[in-house]
Design a protein around this motif. Structure first.
Motif, PDB file in Angstrom:
ATOM      1  N   LEU A  51       0.876  -1.169   0.000  1.00  0.00           N
ATOM      2  CA  LEU A  51       0.000   0.000   0.000  1.00  0.00           C
ATOM      3  C   LEU A  51       0.915   1.221   0.000  1.00  0.00           C
ATOM      4  CD1 LEU A  51      -3.109  -0.048   0.297  1.00  0.00           C
ATOM      5  CD2 LEU A  51      -2.784   0.622   2.668  1.00  0.00           C
ATOM      6  N   ILE A  52       0.818   2.057  -1.014  1.00  0.00           N
ATOM      7  CA  ILE A  52       1.677   3.243  -1.076  1.00  0.00           C
ATOM      8  C   ILE A  52       0.813   4.444  -0.739  1.00  0.00           C
ATOM      9  CG2 ILE A  52       3.360   4.546  -2.427  1.00  0.00           C
ATOM     10  CD1 ILE A  52       2.334   1.172  -3.676  1.00  0.00           C
ATOM     11  N   GLN A  53       1.061   5.013   0.432  1.00  0.00           N
ATOM     12  CA  GLN A  53       0.195   6.066   0.961  1.00  0.00           C
ATOM     13  C   GLN A  53       0.821   7.444   0.792  1.00  0.00           C
ATOM     14  OE1 GLN A  53      -2.494   6.094   4.577  1.00  0.00           O
ATOM     15  NE2 GLN A  53      -0.605   6.866   5.474  1.00  0.00           N
ATOM     16  N   GLN A  54       0.026   8.364   0.264  1.00  0.00           N
ATOM     17  CA  GLN A  54       0.453   9.759   0.118  1.00  0.00           C
ATOM     18  C   GLN A  54      -0.066  10.554   1.312  1.00  0.00           C
ATOM     19  OE1 GLN A  54      -0.616  11.504  -3.668  1.00  0.00           O
ATOM     20  NE2 GLN A  54      -0.825  13.536  -2.789  1.00  0.00           N
ATOM     21  N   VAL A  55       0.837  11.311   1.957  1.00  0.00           N
ATOM     22  CA  VAL A  55       0.408  12.139   3.092  1.00  0.00           C
ATOM     23  C   VAL A  55       0.088  13.548   2.615  1.00  0.00           C
ATOM     24  CG1 VAL A  55       1.761  10.838   4.782  1.00  0.00           C
ATOM     25  CG2 VAL A  55       2.762  12.855   3.690  1.00  0.00           C
ATOM     26  N   GLY A  56      -0.555  14.300   3.502  1.00  0.00           N
ATOM     27  CA  GLY A  56      -0.871  15.685   3.182  1.00  0.00           C
ATOM     28  C   GLY A  56      -2.229  15.820   2.525  1.00  0.00           C
ATOM     29  N   THR A  57      -2.596  17.048   2.203  1.00  0.00           N
ATOM     30  CA  THR A  57      -3.925  17.329   1.659  1.00  0.00           C
ATOM     31  C   THR A  57      -3.867  17.792   0.207  1.00  0.00           C
ATOM     32  OG1 THR A  57      -3.745  19.574   2.532  1.00  0.00           O
ATOM     33  CG2 THR A  57      -4.887  17.950   3.908  1.00  0.00           C
ATOM     34  N   GLY A  58      -2.678  17.719  -0.408  1.00  0.00           N
ATOM     35  CA  GLY A  58      -2.560  18.133  -1.808  1.00  0.00           C
ATOM     36  C   GLY A  58      -3.250  17.158  -2.744  1.00  0.00           C
ATOM     37  N   LEU A  65       2.821   7.624  -7.165  1.00  0.00           N
ATOM     38  CA  LEU A  65       2.814   6.671  -6.049  1.00  0.00           C
ATOM     39  C   LEU A  65       3.158   5.261  -6.535  1.00  0.00           C
ATOM     40  CD1 LEU A  65      -0.315   7.798  -3.975  1.00  0.00           C
ATOM     41  CD2 LEU A  65       2.085   8.012  -3.319  1.00  0.00           C
ATOM     42  N   LEU A  66       2.681   4.915  -7.721  1.00  0.00           N
ATOM     43  CA  LEU A  66       3.004   3.590  -8.254  1.00  0.00           C
ATOM     44  C   LEU A  66       4.482   3.495  -8.611  1.00  0.00           C
ATOM     45  CD1 LEU A  66      -0.254   2.982 -10.314  1.00  0.00           C
ATOM     46  CD2 LEU A  66       0.422   1.826  -8.201  1.00  0.00           C
ATOM     47  N   ASN A  67       5.068   4.584  -9.101  1.00  0.00           N
ATOM     48  CA  ASN A  67       6.523   4.601  -9.323  1.00  0.00           C
ATOM     49  C   ASN A  67       7.265   4.342  -8.013  1.00  0.00           C
ATOM     50  OD1 ASN A  67       6.404   5.132 -12.050  1.00  0.00           O
ATOM     51  ND2 ASN A  67       6.839   7.321 -11.873  1.00  0.00           N
ATOM     52  N   VAL A  68       6.816   5.014  -6.955  1.00  0.00           N
ATOM     53  CA  VAL A  68       7.435   4.816  -5.633  1.00  0.00           C
ATOM     54  C   VAL A  68       7.287   3.357  -5.208  1.00  0.00           C
ATOM     55  CG1 VAL A  68       7.273   5.396  -3.183  1.00  0.00           C
ATOM     56  CG2 VAL A  68       7.082   7.206  -4.892  1.00  0.00           C
ATOM     57  N   GLY A  69       6.089   2.801  -5.417  1.00  0.00           N
ATOM     58  CA  GLY A  69       5.843   1.411  -5.051  1.00  0.00           C
ATOM     59  C   GLY A  69       6.773   0.448  -5.756  1.00  0.00           C
ATOM     60  N   PHE A 215      11.128  11.628  -4.029  1.00  0.00           N
ATOM     61  CA  PHE A 215      10.106  11.565  -2.980  1.00  0.00           C
ATOM     62  C   PHE A 215      10.807  11.422  -1.636  1.00  0.00           C
ATOM     63  CE2 PHE A 215      11.065   7.258  -4.217  1.00  0.00           C
ATOM     64  CZ  PHE A 215      11.047   6.532  -3.039  1.00  0.00           C
ATOM     65  N   LYS A 216      10.036  11.656  -0.588  1.00  0.00           N
ATOM     66  CA  LYS A 216      10.578  11.517   0.760  1.00  0.00           C
ATOM     67  C   LYS A 216       9.884  10.320   1.416  1.00  0.00           C
ATOM     68  CE  LYS A 216      11.363  14.648   4.663  1.00  0.00           C
ATOM     69  NZ  LYS A 216      10.961  16.001   5.112  1.00  0.00           N
ATOM     70  N   LEU A 217      10.665   9.290   1.729  1.00  0.00           N
ATOM     71  CA  LEU A 217      10.109   8.107   2.387  1.00  0.00           C
ATOM     72  C   LEU A 217       9.948   8.407   3.873  1.00  0.00           C
ATOM     73  CD1 LEU A 217       9.307   5.092   2.135  1.00  0.00           C
ATOM     74  CD2 LEU A 217      11.679   4.526   2.643  1.00  0.00           C
ATOM     75  N   LEU A 218       8.705   8.410   4.351  1.00  0.00           N
ATOM     76  CA  LEU A 218       8.446   8.739   5.753  1.00  0.00           C
ATOM     77  C   LEU A 218       8.461   7.498   6.637  1.00  0.00           C
ATOM     78  CD1 LEU A 218       5.620  11.394   5.292  1.00  0.00           C
ATOM     79  CD2 LEU A 218       8.081  11.766   5.517  1.00  0.00           C
ATOM     80  N   SER A 219       7.886   6.407   6.149  1.00  0.00           N
ATOM     81  CA  SER A 219       7.905   5.168   6.938  1.00  0.00           C
ATOM     82  C   SER A 219       7.594   3.984   6.044  1.00  0.00           C
ATOM     83  CB  SER A 219       6.883   5.237   8.076  1.00  0.00           C
ATOM     84  OG  SER A 219       5.568   5.243   7.559  1.00  0.00           O
ATOM     85  N   ARG A 220       7.957   2.830   6.569  1.00  0.00           N
ATOM     86  CA  ARG A 220       7.706   1.569   5.867  1.00  0.00           C
ATOM     87  C   ARG A 220       7.368   0.555   6.938  1.00  0.00           C
ATOM     88  NH1 ARG A 220      10.339  -0.996   0.795  1.00  0.00           N
ATOM     89  NH2 ARG A 220       9.917  -3.120   1.328  1.00  0.00           N
ATOM     90  N   VAL A 229       3.847   1.690   2.707  1.00  0.00           N
ATOM     91  CA  VAL A 229       4.927   2.606   2.394  1.00  0.00           C
ATOM     92  C   VAL A 229       4.323   4.019   2.399  1.00  0.00           C
ATOM     93  CG1 VAL A 229       6.643   3.292   0.679  1.00  0.00           C
ATOM     94  CG2 VAL A 229       6.074   0.865   0.976  1.00  0.00           C
ATOM     95  N   THR A 230       4.746   4.850   3.343  1.00  0.00           N
ATOM     96  CA  THR A 230       4.180   6.205   3.465  1.00  0.00           C
ATOM     97  C   THR A 230       5.183   7.221   2.937  1.00  0.00           C
ATOM     98  OG1 THR A 230       2.957   5.505   5.422  1.00  0.00           O
ATOM     99  CG2 THR A 230       3.126   7.861   5.040  1.00  0.00           C
ATOM    100  N   VAL A 231       4.720   8.072   2.010  1.00  0.00           N
ATOM    101  CA  VAL A 231       5.640   9.015   1.353  1.00  0.00           C
ATOM    102  C   VAL A 231       5.052  10.418   1.285  1.00  0.00           C
ATOM    103  CG1 VAL A 231       6.815   7.310  -0.094  1.00  0.00           C
ATOM    104  CG2 VAL A 231       4.740   8.375  -0.928  1.00  0.00           C
TER     105      VAL A 231
END
Length: 232
Positions: A51-58, A65-69, A215-220, A229-231
């Motif tokens: 699960l690749i999660q985007q944070v923030g409200t943008g 996100l799929l590239n990050v995944g 991207f900035k990896l926040l947690s895994r 995967v939170t980015v």
């Protein structure tokens, strides 16, 4: 644990990473996990659900996100297949195998109930698709510049052709999917139209994709049924 499974009584012939772009869709997630784990286990695959999660409200950026995944999943395993999966789709037919075509990117959601089980238009590549890591890198992944919904699937279909490949499709009687719709008002948007393209893909595909991904990896974290995967 972490959404990882391998068959206990045989050697899995295929290893597939299931990549889901995500933001605040808890109901859909529960529904998908409930169906997809038994479905994949019946196919005797070795797999992990990411699960690749985007944070923030943008604006949401599914393609990036799929590239990050892909980048993160490839750190874990030499995957045979990358399955890119919308969170609101569940497969109806067990014989719709979550494995890649050897030669070309495969569009798996070829018959969705919301389109009366037909393709909405000829180049449609949305919903669920399967690409080998080689396919993915050959087309430079997905564009990073699609903020908000719509359009990126057509960009991706164009990239596949520009990279010298073609799209193969799962036959409609196998590639049947049900769309989980918890937002009833979205059903008013019929008839469904192809979103207008905002990008000149021919000019941008080599300069916008996996080779420019930032991207900035926040947690895994490993959860009971998936790896998150939170980015930013």
């Amino acid at each position: 644990s972490g959404g990882h499974y391998r068959p206990p009584h045989c050697f899995a012939r295929y290893k597939s990473a299931i990549l889901v772009a995500y933001r605040d869709q808890e109901k859909y997630l529960r529904h998908l996990l409930y169906y997809i784990h038994p479905f994949l286990q019946r196919q005797q695959l070795s797999y992990t659900i990411y699960l690749i999660q985007q944070v923030g409200t943008g604006s949401f950026n599914r393609a990036k996100l799929l590239n990050v995944g892909v980048r993160e999943a490839m750190k874990d395993e030499e995957w045979d297949c990358l399955v890119l999966h919308d969170i609101d789709l569940v497969p109806e037919n067990d014989y719709n195998l979550y494995i890649c075509d050897e030669y070309y990117p495969k569009h798996m959601a070829s018959a969705m109930d919301k389109f009366q089980y037909t393709l909405p238009y000829k180049s449609f590549f949305g919903g669920v698709s399967a690409l080998t890591p080689e396919h993915y890198m050959k087309m430079n992944g997905f564009p990073n510049t699609y903020w908000g919904d719509g359009g990126e699937n057509d960009d991706i279909a164009t990239r596949i052709h520009l990279a010298g490949m073609k799209i193969v499709r799962t036959s409609p009687h196998l590639g049947r999917y049900r769309v989980m719709d918890y937002n009833q008002e979205t059903q008013i948007q019929e008839p469904w139209r192809r979103p207008p393209s905002r990008h000149n893909t021919r000019k941008t595909w080599k300069a916008d994709g996996m080779n420019t991904l930032q991207f900035k990896l926040l947690s895994r974290t490993k959860h009971p049924l998936y790896t998150k995967v939170t980015v930013d």
